[in-house]
Design a protein around this motif. Sequence first.
Motif, PDB file in Angstrom:
ATOM      1  N   LEU A 325      -1.138  -8.734   5.294  1.00  0.00           N
ATOM      2  CA  LEU A 325      -2.226  -8.650   4.315  1.00  0.00           C
ATOM      3  C   LEU A 325      -1.572  -8.540   2.947  1.00  0.00           C
ATOM      4  O   LEU A 325      -0.790  -7.622   2.690  1.00  0.00           O
ATOM      5  CB  LEU A 325      -3.095  -7.408   4.583  1.00  0.00           C
ATOM      6  CG  LEU A 325      -4.187  -7.129   3.541  1.00  0.00           C
ATOM      7  CD1 LEU A 325      -5.247  -8.230   3.519  1.00  0.00           C
ATOM      8  CD2 LEU A 325      -4.857  -5.769   3.809  1.00  0.00           C
ATOM      9  N   ASN A 326      -1.855  -9.491   2.076  1.00  0.00           N
ATOM     10  CA  ASN A 326      -1.285  -9.558   0.728  1.00  0.00           C
ATOM     11  C   ASN A 326      -2.364  -9.067  -0.250  1.00  0.00           C
ATOM     12  O   ASN A 326      -3.550  -9.260  -0.001  1.00  0.00           O
ATOM     13  CB  ASN A 326      -0.913 -11.034   0.480  1.00  0.00           C
ATOM     14  CG  ASN A 326      -0.104 -11.270  -0.790  1.00  0.00           C
ATOM     15  OD1 ASN A 326       0.065 -12.407  -1.198  1.00  0.00           O
ATOM     16  ND2 ASN A 326       0.420 -10.239  -1.410  1.00  0.00           N
ATOM     17  N   LEU A 343      -5.620   0.112   1.071  1.00  0.00           N
ATOM     18  CA  LEU A 343      -5.435  -1.246   1.610  1.00  0.00           C
ATOM     19  C   LEU A 343      -4.567  -1.244   2.877  1.00  0.00           C
ATOM     20  O   LEU A 343      -4.752  -2.068   3.766  1.00  0.00           O
ATOM     21  CB  LEU A 343      -4.820  -2.163   0.554  1.00  0.00           C
ATOM     22  CG  LEU A 343      -5.677  -2.461  -0.680  1.00  0.00           C
ATOM     23  CD1 LEU A 343      -4.949  -3.389  -1.640  1.00  0.00           C
ATOM     24  CD2 LEU A 343      -7.021  -3.072  -0.289  1.00  0.00           C
ATOM     25  N   PHE A 344      -3.590  -0.291   2.945  1.00  0.00           N
ATOM     26  CA  PHE A 344      -2.761  -0.211   4.166  1.00  0.00           C
ATOM     27  C   PHE A 344      -3.669   0.024   5.379  1.00  0.00           C
ATOM     28  O   PHE A 344      -3.501  -0.572   6.436  1.00  0.00           O
ATOM     29  CB  PHE A 344      -1.753   0.942   4.104  1.00  0.00           C
ATOM     30  CG  PHE A 344      -0.786   0.880   2.951  1.00  0.00           C
ATOM     31  CD1 PHE A 344      -0.551  -0.321   2.289  1.00  0.00           C
ATOM     32  CD2 PHE A 344      -0.108   2.016   2.535  1.00  0.00           C
ATOM     33  CE1 PHE A 344       0.342  -0.376   1.232  1.00  0.00           C
ATOM     34  CE2 PHE A 344       0.789   1.964   1.478  1.00  0.00           C
ATOM     35  CZ  PHE A 344       1.013   0.770   0.818  1.00  0.00           C
ATOM     36  N   LYS A 345      -4.603   0.950   5.171  1.00  0.00           N
ATOM     37  CA  LYS A 345      -5.513   1.287   6.290  1.00  0.00           C
ATOM     38  C   LYS A 345      -6.364   0.066   6.648  1.00  0.00           C
ATOM     39  O   LYS A 345      -6.605  -0.205   7.830  1.00  0.00           O
ATOM     40  CB  LYS A 345      -6.394   2.479   5.908  1.00  0.00           C
ATOM     41  CG  LYS A 345      -5.548   3.729   5.792  1.00  0.00           C
ATOM     42  CD  LYS A 345      -6.376   4.987   5.613  1.00  0.00           C
ATOM     43  CE  LYS A 345      -5.428   6.156   5.324  1.00  0.00           C
ATOM     44  NZ  LYS A 345      -5.569   6.715   3.975  1.00  0.00           N
ATOM     45  N   ASP A 346      -6.784  -0.663   5.604  1.00  0.00           N
ATOM     46  CA  ASP A 346      -7.566  -1.878   5.860  1.00  0.00           C
ATOM     47  C   ASP A 346      -6.748  -2.887   6.669  1.00  0.00           C
ATOM     48  O   ASP A 346      -7.263  -3.541   7.575  1.00  0.00           O
ATOM     49  CB  ASP A 346      -7.967  -2.545   4.535  1.00  0.00           C
ATOM     50  CG  ASP A 346      -9.083  -1.785   3.842  1.00  0.00           C
ATOM     51  OD1 ASP A 346      -9.663  -0.885   4.490  1.00  0.00           O
ATOM     52  OD2 ASP A 346      -9.361  -2.097   2.678  1.00  0.00           O
ATOM     53  N   GLY A 347      -5.486  -2.992   6.305  1.00  0.00           N
ATOM     54  CA  GLY A 347      -4.602  -3.925   7.018  1.00  0.00           C
ATOM     55  C   GLY A 347      -4.487  -3.553   8.484  1.00  0.00           C
ATOM     56  O   GLY A 347      -4.535  -4.403   9.370  1.00  0.00           O
ATOM     57  N   LYS A 348      -4.356  -2.245   8.695  1.00  0.00           N
ATOM     58  CA  LYS A 348      -4.228  -1.762  10.081  1.00  0.00           C
ATOM     59  C   LYS A 348      -5.522  -2.047  10.851  1.00  0.00           C
ATOM     60  O   LYS A 348      -5.496  -2.510  11.995  1.00  0.00           O
ATOM     61  CB  LYS A 348      -3.920  -0.259  10.052  1.00  0.00           C
ATOM     62  CG  LYS A 348      -3.740   0.360  11.407  1.00  0.00           C
ATOM     63  CD  LYS A 348      -2.551  -0.231  12.132  1.00  0.00           C
ATOM     64  CE  LYS A 348      -2.494   0.274  13.556  1.00  0.00           C
ATOM     65  NZ  LYS A 348      -1.488  -0.456  14.341  1.00  0.00           N
ATOM     66  N   ALA A 396       2.592   3.292   4.302  1.00  0.00           N
ATOM     67  CA  ALA A 396       2.211   2.132   5.123  1.00  0.00           C
ATOM     68  C   ALA A 396       2.612   2.388   6.565  1.00  0.00           C
ATOM     69  O   ALA A 396       1.818   2.171   7.492  1.00  0.00           O
ATOM     70  CB  ALA A 396       2.884   0.866   4.595  1.00  0.00           C
ATOM     71  N   GLU A 397       3.848   2.886   6.742  1.00  0.00           N
ATOM     72  CA  GLU A 397       4.315   3.120   8.107  1.00  0.00           C
ATOM     73  C   GLU A 397       3.461   4.164   8.813  1.00  0.00           C
ATOM     74  O   GLU A 397       3.179   4.038   9.997  1.00  0.00           O
ATOM     75  CB  GLU A 397       5.796   3.509   8.096  1.00  0.00           C
ATOM     76  CG  GLU A 397       6.667   2.270   7.843  1.00  0.00           C
ATOM     77  CD  GLU A 397       8.142   2.554   7.617  1.00  0.00           C
ATOM     78  OE1 GLU A 397       8.900   1.583   7.462  1.00  0.00           O
ATOM     79  OE2 GLU A 397       8.525   3.749   7.582  1.00  0.00           O
ATOM     80  N   ILE A 593      -7.378 -10.954   1.190  1.00  0.00           N
ATOM     81  CA  ILE A 593      -8.804 -10.719   0.941  1.00  0.00           C
ATOM     82  C   ILE A 593      -9.051  -9.220   0.798  1.00  0.00           C
ATOM     83  O   ILE A 593      -8.177  -8.418   1.121  1.00  0.00           O
ATOM     84  CB  ILE A 593      -9.680 -11.222   2.120  1.00  0.00           C
ATOM     85  CG1 ILE A 593      -9.089 -10.726   3.451  1.00  0.00           C
ATOM     86  CG2 ILE A 593      -9.845 -12.717   2.111  1.00  0.00           C
ATOM     87  CD1 ILE A 593     -10.011 -10.909   4.616  1.00  0.00           C
ATOM     88  N   VAL A 594     -10.253  -8.856   0.338  1.00  0.00           N
ATOM     89  CA  VAL A 594     -10.627  -7.439   0.319  1.00  0.00           C
ATOM     90  C   VAL A 594     -11.321  -7.164   1.655  1.00  0.00           C
ATOM     91  O   VAL A 594     -12.468  -7.572   1.869  1.00  0.00           O
ATOM     92  CB  VAL A 594     -11.568  -7.132  -0.863  1.00  0.00           C
ATOM     93  CG1 VAL A 594     -11.881  -5.644  -0.926  1.00  0.00           C
ATOM     94  CG2 VAL A 594     -10.946  -7.614  -2.159  1.00  0.00           C
ATOM     95  N   VAL A 595     -10.590  -6.503   2.538  1.00  0.00           N
ATOM     96  CA  VAL A 595     -11.099  -6.297   3.899  1.00  0.00           C
ATOM     97  C   VAL A 595     -12.416  -5.511   3.862  1.00  0.00           C
ATOM     98  O   VAL A 595     -13.346  -5.802   4.608  1.00  0.00           O
ATOM     99  CB  VAL A 595     -10.041  -5.555   4.754  1.00  0.00           C
ATOM    100  CG1 VAL A 595     -10.549  -5.310   6.163  1.00  0.00           C
ATOM    101  CG2 VAL A 595      -8.741  -6.359   4.793  1.00  0.00           C
ATOM    102  N   SER A 596     -12.485  -4.540   2.925  1.00  0.00           N
ATOM    103  CA  SER A 596     -13.689  -3.696   2.902  1.00  0.00           C
ATOM    104  C   SER A 596     -14.934  -4.485   2.491  1.00  0.00           C
ATOM    105  O   SER A 596     -16.052  -4.007   2.666  1.00  0.00           O
ATOM    106  CB  SER A 596     -13.475  -2.509   1.960  1.00  0.00           C
ATOM    107  OG  SER A 596     -13.158  -3.001   0.678  1.00  0.00           O
TER     108      SER A 596
END
Length: 730
Positions: A325-326, A343-348, A396-397, A593-596
């Motif tokens: 996720l960029n 955004l990290f959480k969104d990526g996950k 992020a990790e 993209i904006v996951v939310s």
Amino acid sequence: MKFFLLLLISISLNVIANGAAPGDTQIAIETQHTALVIRVSKDGDPTIIHLGKRLQNGADYALLPDNEKHGEDYTKIYNSVYTPAGGRNLLEPALQVSHADGNPSSDLKYVRHETQNVADGVVLTTVFLKDPQYPFEVKLYYKAYQKEDVIEQWSSIRHTEKKTVRLQKYASANLYIPAQHYYLTHFHGDWAREMNPEEIPLTAGLKVLDTKLGTRADLFQPPSFLLSLNKPAEEETGEVIAGTLAWSGNYQIQFEVDPLRNLRLIAGINPYASEYMLAPDKEFVTPAFLFTYSNAGKGQASRNLHRWARKHRIPQGEGNRLTLLNNWEATYFDFNEEKLTALFKDGKKLGVDLFLLDDGWFANKYPRNDDHTGLGDWQENKQKLPHGLGYLVKEAESAGIKFGIWLEPEMVSPKSELYEKHPDWVIKLPNRSEYYFRNQLVLDLSNPKVQDFVYGVVDGILTKNPTLGYIKWDCNAVIYNAFSATNPNPSHLFIEYVQGLYKVMEKLRAKYPTLPLMLCSGGGGRVDYGALKYFTEFWPSDNTDGLERIFIQWNYSYFFPAIATCNHITDWGKQSIKFRTDVAMMGKMGYDIVVSKLDEKELAFSQQALQTYNRVKDVIWKGDLFRLVSPQTNDIASVLYVSEKQDKAMWFSYLVGNRYREGSQAPIKLRGLNPEKNYKILEVNVYPGSNSPINRNQMVYSGDYLMTVGFNPSVDARRQSVVLEITEGN
Ligand code: GLA
């Protein structure tokens, strides 16, 4: 005299070794299906007498005529393996030099050749040539990748004359291709509209593909082409050569239909503004030209290059890649730690492997809040990221994904501390006003101190953050006002820039052999097999509009494999998220993209698509590609990837035209399956709430049926993109 005696001895040695007719030497450079045959005349002139299908019986090469066409070659070197300028040559040279004594001519006579197995299935032939009047030598290298049917060729130049020799042209390859007609497909573009093909018949005289941009060299024209012989090749039929120069700077590829209507091909570094002063005993090594010959159409040529790239060129070409996720299009320069950790959480939640932090995270005196400042000052911006990159890696990790960053280490902003400290590291002319490309300038990578700086930036970040999982390496400017303040040979700048870049990459790869690296250049401004020796993947274009991308990816696929082609799902374009996801799946998939902002169905679809992708990605990345229906000439596009074992395939079809009732009117014949095997077809990436007409009746089809009769993926205005998973089974 002594030289000629040696020549005679060596020729006869080779004649004995090769069993050819007395006085002639045949040097056959062969792969499984292709042969490039060099003949040395009685006078010691090395010429090309065959390039095409390999003959079953090697002895038959001796029967080949010197020239298949009627007519007079006044010089007997129209088909030279490396045409020297200034003597009796009348056509484009491969080599043009001014010797230490000022003599502008060269002659190249055969000395000897040797053949070595350098790796399993890789044979290197070296042909040694020498000027009879000067201690000036050229070596031609031909590396033949047997199974992949790819030939990689380059040359090296060395002399022991009393003073420097001026090299004015120094090609990598000089080929000779006799046919009745020639059709060249070359590609042109600009930012966000990369890789537009154009096919032209070649007429008598010269056609030149080149770039003079220095960096971001492919912005207008990449160094890759398709050349059809006799008639325009199709996907599955026709004779075609796919060629590309492995060089990330100025290149020149010349096609010359000679007076006999044979084609002479000369490819190498662009000699434009690049005279090279070669000191005695130093060696100048050219970049490699790569080509594959196919007599079964463009599809086979692409599959050859893909196999070769995965096995022999791209780091971890047969390994894994990370979905990501960029944040570029989601935030541009406007972010802080809080936004990013969300955004990290969104990526996950989405299910990707990595979060990629794009431009804007660095510089303090001139913060990088837009694209006018800060390039060169690679320290975390204290306002946006008070706790530094290390904190983000950890956050992020702990959210369960890896963390990577964007870098553009070859560049400098006019407003930066780096420029203030080291104005002599910047490429510019002292008495010309600065002219910017994307508000920035290029660092002089021909300067070893700049090379150390660039290496130090990357190594420093990786040393401080050993688990950093990815680097997107960008290069957004071309070179204007080309001049180096520190290079003793200003005309070496364009060449030594690229050599400097490769030195840095070589050193980084030695220390970080497995780090995923994305090659980006304001979109696809730098996509070549010189850089792809170091990068695991490339960014084809900033244009991620789903429809546009079908064309862009289609055209890159002639030369580059899916595993290296980064495709992101973004908000560009009017197509549904399903359409954009399906398109991005045909390569290395990612999101920007904006996951939310995704609604429930969009999120559920995307999560499911990522799971499907993880299951099938190996077929797409490592399978054989079959371009079934071209978007260039049809209202649909259709592409198939078949696993090497032919037990799995992934099939993508799209509507690309919007005329009334357009769609897949008839079955599409598949390729590359095993006719003896049975297959089931399942539609995947079905959008929540919709039904697949294909999944209603699960039938079994033989490979023979699917390739002879075909299957209709039912693409139409209501089903604009269809992804089918084909699996062996009863
Ligand atoms: C280039 C790249 C984009 C993005 C921006 C950041 O244009 O192609 O993907 O990284 O730079 O400035």
